[in-house]
Motif scaffolding. Structure first.
Motif, short mmCIF file in Angstrom:
data_model
loop_
_atom_site.label_atom_id
_atom_site.label_comp_id
_atom_site.label_asym_id
_atom_site.label_seq_id
_atom_site.Cartn_x
_atom_site.Cartn_y
_atom_site.Cartn_z
N SER A 179 32.44 56.51 28.29
CA SER A 179 32.64 57.87 27.77
C SER A 179 34.10 58.31 27.76
N GLU A 180 34.96 57.74 28.62
CA GLU A 180 36.35 58.16 28.66
C GLU A 180 37.22 57.16 27.93
N ASP A 181 38.43 57.61 27.59
CA ASP A 181 39.37 56.72 26.88
C ASP A 181 40.25 56.03 27.93
N VAL A 182 39.81 54.87 28.42
CA VAL A 182 40.49 54.19 29.51
C VAL A 182 41.34 53.03 28.98
N LYS A 183 42.61 53.00 29.41
CA LYS A 183 43.53 51.95 28.93
C LYS A 183 43.70 50.82 29.93
N GLU A 184 43.43 51.09 31.21
CA GLU A 184 43.57 50.04 32.23
C GLU A 184 42.71 50.36 33.44
N VAL A 185 42.09 49.31 34.00
CA VAL A 185 41.36 49.44 35.25
C VAL A 185 42.09 48.57 36.27
N ILE A 186 42.60 49.20 37.34
CA ILE A 186 43.31 48.46 38.39
C ILE A 186 42.35 48.30 39.56
N ILE A 187 42.03 47.06 39.90
CA ILE A 187 41.09 46.87 41.01
C ILE A 187 41.85 46.76 42.32
N ALA A 188 41.61 47.72 43.20
CA ALA A 188 42.33 47.77 44.49
C ALA A 188 41.34 47.72 45.64
N THR A 189 40.32 46.87 45.50
CA THR A 189 39.42 46.66 46.63
C THR A 189 40.19 45.86 47.68
N ASN A 190 39.68 45.83 48.92
CA ASN A 190 40.39 45.12 49.99
C ASN A 190 40.54 43.64 49.70
N THR B 31 35.03 39.53 46.22
CA THR B 31 33.77 39.35 45.50
C THR B 31 33.56 40.53 44.54
N THR B 32 33.77 41.72 45.08
CA THR B 32 33.60 42.93 44.27
C THR B 32 34.57 42.94 43.10
N ALA B 33 35.82 42.55 43.36
CA ALA B 33 36.83 42.53 42.30
C ALA B 33 36.41 41.57 41.18
N MET B 34 35.96 40.38 41.55
CA MET B 34 35.54 39.39 40.55
C MET B 34 34.37 39.92 39.73
N TYR B 35 33.40 40.49 40.43
CA TYR B 35 32.20 41.00 39.79
C TYR B 35 32.55 42.09 38.77
N ILE B 36 33.38 43.02 39.19
CA ILE B 36 33.74 44.13 38.30
C ILE B 36 34.52 43.62 37.09
N SER B 37 35.45 42.69 37.33
CA SER B 37 36.28 42.22 36.22
C SER B 37 35.41 41.53 35.16
N LYS B 38 34.41 40.77 35.61
CA LYS B 38 33.49 40.11 34.66
C LYS B 38 32.66 41.12 33.89
N LEU B 39 32.29 42.18 34.59
CA LEU B 39 31.44 43.21 33.99
C LEU B 39 32.20 43.98 32.91
N ILE B 40 33.51 44.20 33.16
CA ILE B 40 34.30 45.01 32.24
C ILE B 40 34.82 44.20 31.05
N LYS B 41 35.08 42.90 31.29
CA LYS B 41 35.70 42.05 30.28
C LYS B 41 35.15 42.24 28.86
N PRO B 42 33.83 42.22 28.65
CA PRO B 42 33.31 42.34 27.27
C PRO B 42 33.78 43.59 26.55
N SER B 43 34.09 44.65 27.29
CA SER B 43 34.51 45.91 26.66
C SER B 43 35.92 45.83 26.11
N GLY B 44 36.70 44.81 26.55
CA GLY B 44 38.06 44.67 26.06
C GLY B 44 39.09 45.51 26.79
N ILE B 45 38.65 46.32 27.76
CA ILE B 45 39.60 47.13 28.54
C ILE B 45 40.35 46.22 29.52
N PRO B 46 41.72 46.26 29.54
CA PRO B 46 42.46 45.41 30.46
C PRO B 46 42.12 45.71 31.93
N VAL B 47 41.89 44.66 32.69
CA VAL B 47 41.58 44.81 34.11
C VAL B 47 42.67 44.10 34.91
#
Lengths: 199, 199
Positions: free
Chosen positions: B134-145, B152-168
């Motif tokens: 819903s928002e216009d997001v240009k970058e997602v910075i993963i700062a999990t521990n 694990t969480t970082a990898m999971y999220i990056s895979k989930l977001i990848k198809p959307s084309g938003i840089p992670v």
């Protein structure tokens, strides 16, 4: 700090004002509180209010207690003719934990400290003298701390009691059990030497 | 322990159940509470109840807040097109303290941990994906521990977001500033080597 919630910040500040809790621990505690089940949080708040509101000084020994007379003064299994004088209820608890002392206590709620402006009238000394007049006391054991304030208080009390003829003793000062001589300060080492006992 | 007051003992037990407070500190805190002015004690109890009862999750970033929307999400001075994903509000606070990050956050309220039975549905991941739609997001910075769970969480999220084309992106991992190489574990040293940047 206010990036998350003013309420958490305020709670953290409250915790940080307590002794021994730094800013980091205070923040961790605050976050822990908001994630606790609500009934546990209520129980904690209730215990805090309850302890503060319903606490009073024992009519005889001046320790902190829920009742008019504390469990130790109320017990007929204790030797009421021996009074150990301590600075506070934590010191009383420390001797109770040994399980060996069978007399009763007198809690001064402080120690004489000219530097901090605490004189003999600011501690529960009048109450002790009143007890010595009205009760049949055979020995007063002074167990104030081995600090400047504690020693000053011990000397003062012993001079005060002396005219009455009641024997006054002081707990021994020396090397703690398990203490390594090389790590012990000189004053303690000299105290231990002066207080040596025949084997 | 019950030699002084059941109420103090109960309060000490309550304190001892909190993280990072041992039996001795809990006792010291309990004695401190009963010697505090009553209004300060009320303020502490009130802050505890208030924080627990009036806290909720920000409608957007899921951090803990007093309002429907947290101060950061509500601010028009922040760059709402950059989202930093953190595990909890303490991590958010750590980055806020740097004063340099100008984007917004998303607080997962946990990390994926198969060992602890925490899967992707137990953390605030759905909420993140909804924001990305819903928002216009240009970058997602993963700062999990930089722990097993965090990675694990970082990898999971990056895979989930990848198809959307938003840089992670992922925050850098390496030798901490001021860190002495000889005291740093091998995994970190290798990570620092792999992540080397041209000077």
């Amino acid at each position: 700090m206010d990036s998350y919630s003013g309420k958490i910040t305020r709670l953290a500040e409250q915790f940080a004002s307590l002794p021994g809790i730094g800013a980091k621990s205070a923040q961790r505690l605050a976050f822990h509180i908001v994630s606790m089940p609500e009934e546990n949080v209520s129980a904690l708040a209730e215990a805090i209010l309850d302890a503060r509101r319903n606490i009073r000084f024992c009519k005889y020994c001046c320790t902190l207690t829920d009742e008019e007379v504390c469990p130790i003064c109320a017990s007929d299994k204790r030797d009421h003719s021996t009074i150990m004088v301590v600075e506070n209820a934590r010191d009383l608890a420390a001797y109770e934990k040994t399980g060996r002392y069978e007399g009763v206590y007198h809690v001064l709620q402080g120690a004489i400290s000219p530097a901090a402006g605490i004189g003999p009238n600011e501690i529960r000394l009048k109450e002790l003298m009143r007890r010595l007049q009205s009760e049949d006391v055979k020995e007063v054991i002074i167990a104030t701390n081995s600090s400047l304030e504690g020693e000053t208080t011990a000397m003062y009390i012993s001079k005060l009691i002396k005219p009455s003829g009641i024997p006054v003793t002081r707990i021994a000062s020396g090397v703690p059990v398990g203490g390594d001589l090389e790590n012990i300060d000189e004053v303690t080492l000299l105290r231990a030497l002066d207080g040596r006992v025949p084997l």
